[in-house]
Each structure stands twice: as structure tokens, then as C-alpha cells.
Scaffold this motif. Sequence first.
Motif, PDB file in Angstrom:
ATOM      1  N   ALA A  97       1.136  -6.737 -60.057  1.00 51.97           N
ATOM      2  CA  ALA A  97       2.465  -6.634 -59.471  1.00 51.97           C
ATOM      3  C   ALA A  97       2.585  -7.443 -58.195  1.00 51.97           C
ATOM      4  O   ALA A  97       3.657  -7.940 -57.868  1.00 51.97           O
ATOM      5  CB  ALA A  97       2.808  -5.169 -59.197  1.00 51.97           C
ATOM      6  N   ASN A  98       1.518  -7.552 -57.438  1.00 48.97           N
ATOM      7  CA  ASN A  98       1.608  -8.302 -56.172  1.00 48.97           C
ATOM      8  C   ASN A  98       0.629  -9.469 -56.127  1.00 48.97           C
ATOM      9  O   ASN A  98       0.215  -9.883 -55.050  1.00 48.97           O
ATOM     10  CB  ASN A  98       1.389  -7.376 -54.973  1.00 48.97           C
ATOM     11  N   LYS A  99       0.270  -9.993 -57.309  1.00 50.96           N
ATOM     12  CA  LYS A  99      -0.634 -11.142 -57.356  1.00 50.96           C
ATOM     13  C   LYS A  99       0.172 -12.434 -57.397  1.00 50.96           C
ATOM     14  O   LYS A  99       1.088 -12.592 -58.201  1.00 50.96           O
ATOM     15  CB  LYS A  99      -1.559 -11.081 -58.577  1.00 50.96           C
TER      16      LYS A  99
ATOM     17  N   ALA B  24      10.615  -6.694 -56.805  1.00 50.77           N
ATOM     18  CA  ALA B  24       9.301  -7.230 -56.444  1.00 50.77           C
ATOM     19  C   ALA B  24       8.240  -6.153 -56.629  1.00 50.77           C
ATOM     20  O   ALA B  24       8.484  -4.964 -56.399  1.00 50.77           O
ATOM     21  CB  ALA B  24       9.313  -7.717 -54.989  1.00 50.77           C
ATOM     22  N   HIS B  25       7.051  -6.596 -57.083  1.00 52.72           N
ATOM     23  CA  HIS B  25       5.865  -5.739 -57.182  1.00 52.72           C
ATOM     24  C   HIS B  25       6.104  -4.535 -58.096  1.00 52.72           C
ATOM     25  O   HIS B  25       5.657  -3.425 -57.813  1.00 52.72           O
ATOM     26  CB  HIS B  25       5.408  -5.240 -55.803  1.00 52.72           C
TER      27      HIS B  25
ATOM     28  N   HIS C 123      -3.528 -11.124 -53.077  1.00 52.45           N
ATOM     29  CA  HIS C 123      -3.219  -9.728 -53.368  1.00 52.45           C
ATOM     30  C   HIS C 123      -2.878  -9.025 -52.061  1.00 52.45           C
ATOM     31  O   HIS C 123      -3.399  -9.396 -51.000  1.00 52.45           O
ATOM     32  CB  HIS C 123      -4.403  -8.996 -54.015  1.00 52.45           C
TER      33      HIS C 123
ATOM     34  N   ASN D   5       8.210  -9.481 -61.044  1.00 43.59           N
ATOM     35  CA  ASN D   5       9.014  -9.922 -59.903  1.00 43.59           C
ATOM     36  C   ASN D   5      10.283 -10.618 -60.407  1.00 43.59           C
ATOM     37  O   ASN D   5      10.478 -11.812 -60.193  1.00 43.59           O
ATOM     38  CB  ASN D   5       8.204 -10.865 -59.000  1.00 43.59           C
TER      39      ASN D   5
ATOM     40  N   GLY E 171       7.402  -0.245 -56.895  1.00 43.67           N
ATOM     41  CA  GLY E 171       8.004  -1.552 -56.701  1.00 43.67           C
ATOM     42  C   GLY E 171       9.098  -1.508 -55.647  1.00 43.67           C
ATOM     43  O   GLY E 171       9.366  -0.479 -55.028  1.00 43.67           O
TER      44      GLY E 171
ATOM     45  N   LYS F 204      -0.753  -2.922 -44.335  1.00 44.05           N
ATOM     46  CA  LYS F 204      -1.290  -3.684 -45.469  1.00 44.05           C
ATOM     47  C   LYS F 204      -2.174  -4.844 -45.017  1.00 44.05           C
ATOM     48  O   LYS F 204      -2.080  -5.326 -43.882  1.00 44.05           O
ATOM     49  CB  LYS F 204      -0.153  -4.213 -46.354  1.00 44.05           C
TER      50      LYS F 204
ATOM     51  N   TYR G 286       5.850 -13.582 -50.629  1.00 37.52           N
ATOM     52  CA  TYR G 286       6.051 -12.182 -50.993  1.00 37.52           C
ATOM     53  C   TYR G 286       7.420 -11.753 -50.467  1.00 37.52           C
ATOM     54  O   TYR G 286       7.700 -11.886 -49.274  1.00 37.52           O
ATOM     55  CB  TYR G 286       4.979 -11.288 -50.373  1.00 37.52           C
TER      56      TYR G 286
ATOM     57  N   SER H  48      -2.813  -5.391 -57.671  1.00 38.42           N
ATOM     58  CA  SER H  48      -2.559  -5.376 -59.108  1.00 38.42           C
ATOM     59  C   SER H  48      -1.798  -6.644 -59.455  1.00 38.42           C
ATOM     60  O   SER H  48      -1.531  -7.489 -58.598  1.00 38.42           O
ATOM     61  CB  SER H  48      -1.734  -4.138 -59.495  1.00 38.42           C
TER      62      SER H  48
ATOM     63  N   ASP I 272       4.986  -2.315 -43.974  1.00 44.33           N
ATOM     64  CA  ASP I 272       3.945  -3.044 -44.707  1.00 44.33           C
ATOM     65  C   ASP I 272       3.100  -3.885 -43.763  1.00 44.33           C
ATOM     66  O   ASP I 272       1.874  -3.989 -43.930  1.00 44.33           O
ATOM     67  CB  ASP I 272       4.582  -3.958 -45.759  1.00 44.33           C
TER      68      ASP I 272
END
Length: 412
Positions: free
Chosen positions: A177-179, A291-292, A169, A330, A268, A210, A199, A175, A206
Motif C-alpha cells: 500500500a505504501n511501496k 492513498a495507501h 516504504h 493509490n 488507507g 513514521k 507520498y 506493505s 505521520d
Amino acid sequence: MTLRRRGKKATISIQEHMAIDVCPGPIRPIKQISDYFPRFPRGLPPDAGPRAAAPPDAPARPAAASAGRRSPSEGARDDDEDVDQLFGAYGASPGPGPGRSTARPPAKLPEDEPDADGYESDDCTALGTLDFSLLYDQENNALHCTISKAKGLKPMDHNGLADPYVKLHLLPGASKANKLRTKTLRNTLNPTWNETLTYYGITDEDMIRKTLRISVCDEDKFRHNEFIGETRVPLKKLKPNHTKTFSICLEKQLPVDKTEDKSLEERGRILISLKYSSQKQGLLVGIVRCAHLAAMDANGYSDPYVKTYLKPDVDKKSKHKTAVKKKTLNPEFNEEFCYEIKHGDLAKKTLEITVWDYDIGKSNDFIGGVVLGINAKGERLKHWFDCLKNKDKRIERWHTLTNELPGAVLSD
């Protein structure tokens, strides 16, 4: 308790009986059981017999006192003193040699040395270790995560094994979305995956703010999957285009900060390509991938598709739409649309791109959008001008989707 005196019984009260049992004399410290079993690395010293010799600094006893007659209580007390002298002289370690003192101060542990029974040591032993590597591909805005193997994972099943997999993650904003996740390996505590998870749409911003969360879990068929351990890596530790390898002890589950700034919440990312073709006399707009994306359906996913407009559009003929991709956050589209327009007129135009979630039997849900043109700012403006300055050159850029577009009619 009774006493016999001249053939008669003498009765003692319970108070006197308790006083005799509880207070037989002066209170002495209670010895530990380990005091009676000293450990000698090479056996007992040669001069340690049933009764040890007194230490050199101990005061000598008078000969008359040792030769005289002693009461039983005094004899027992002397035996205890002899045992104490034996342990005091030889309990720590055997004497280093003649002429040297046998007393040795306890070794002082360095302050930086971790406690073997500490929390970190227990977690590392109980949860296991994970080997992985990270690479930030700055040119392609991609973060490659290679999950190599794990060792000594905590048993989670009744057979003393586990069915482990790894999931990733990006924080903040964890979430579906980015798993990303690896495959599951069955019945092992030392799995080897050698999988690379990527990713897309990762920007330099980021990489500064992040954190990558890597979790190891046990998959169960008939109940919820179980958490084994995790580790977190701030992406700012990575250097662009340089692979960094990690071998880290897994930790217990850490709380996720739910007080994140809502202004950082994203809808996203979308990868767009622009090219003005001199041969076709038009603008080629490529929708490569997203993505995401934000999840819009109850199952935690979306059914996304993309629409494009070139505005102002008086005749309303500039609308193009991609195919719908089912149950994904994605999606890959790889579709291209052509707008026939003179190169000199592009400076007056605005390209509007929106992403939608397709629903059957009700209105489609707006996920997010982006606007490129002379009124845009930042990367969106730069992308548009780079396209105008470089004819017949395809230029790809990632853009962040927003939930509001100025002047846009958000209805499908």
C-alpha cells in the motif's frame, strides 16, 4: 640416533632422543618473521651494519669476554642479541638527529576515530552509498523523495555488475500500500536515477511517528530480486517545506518491528473536497484520490471504487459511485457529485463515504470509510464546518479511513 665412540656405536633410546630434540635448553620466545625484516622509511641507518652498535643505555661488555674464545651456542646467542639491539634501536623510525633519543612512543589514536577495519567501514565499502533528498510539502500533505544516485554498489550478478532499483516504504505499516519504486538501471554499480517519488496524504502526525525506509535492490529476471542495502530516515528530522539532502552509506537489512500497536493499523487515506455552490443550490462532493489502501486481493492489490451517501436519506436516492480502478492501492478518481439541498439543511445532514474492493462473482469487500458531519470529531468535524462557513469555496482535506462506521450498513 647413534654416537660414535672409539669405533663403536652407542644406541640412544627414543625417550632420550625426544628429550634431546624437545628440550635442548631453556625455552626462549619464538620470534615473529616481521622481526627480521624491519621497515626503514629512508633505508638502513648509516651506522647500522651487519652488527649494530649497542644502545646508549645498554651495559658495556667486558673486553676480555668479547676477545675470548666462545662456544658455537654462545655465538648464536650473541647474534640474536645483536639483531634484537638493531631492531630495538631502529625498528620504529630513524633517529631524529644527533643528541636525541631514537626511542619514540607509539602514536595514540584518538578515541573518536573509527576503526578502518570495523563493521561500518566494511559495509560502507561493500554495499555502497546513496544520495537522495526529502521535502515535506505541508500545504499539500505530500512527501517528495528524490532519488539521485548511488556509488560503489555491491556486485550482485555474474558479470560483476548489478541491475539496481530503489524502493520506499513507510514504517510502521510497510506493505504494498505504501511501496514506491524507481525504474531499474541495467549493468551498473554507479546508477543515476534522478527520480522523484511522492507520498500523498501525509499528515503532521505521520511526520512525527513514521520512518521512511529506503532500500536498494538488484532486479533478476529468472529469480527473486536480491537485497543490496538500506537506510532509514525518521520523518521527524525534516522541517516542513524545507529540502534536506542526504548522502548515506547503505547498511545491512535491519529487522522490521512486528510488535507494532495494531490500533495504529490503517485502512488507507482519502482526499475529499467539499463546496456548497450558491449557483447550483447544492453540495459538491469531490472524490479526488486515495492513498495507501489496504490490499484485499490475493495479488496484493485491490480494485477500489468509492460510494457516497448524504444521510438521513429517506428516499435512498443520495447514493453516488465512482468508477472502478483496477489493481491499485493509490487510485486517482477526480470525480465530483452534486447533492441538491438548501444550505440551512446541511447542519442536520451527515456525509458518509466508503471505499470498496470490486470482485467478480462474489460480494465486494469493504476497505474503509469516513463520516463527515455534526457528530464527527477532529478533522472530520472541522472540514464539515469550514464548508458550511465558506460558501462557494472548495476545501480539500485528507482523512484516514477506518474499518468501522457507526450506524453504517457495510454491504454493497
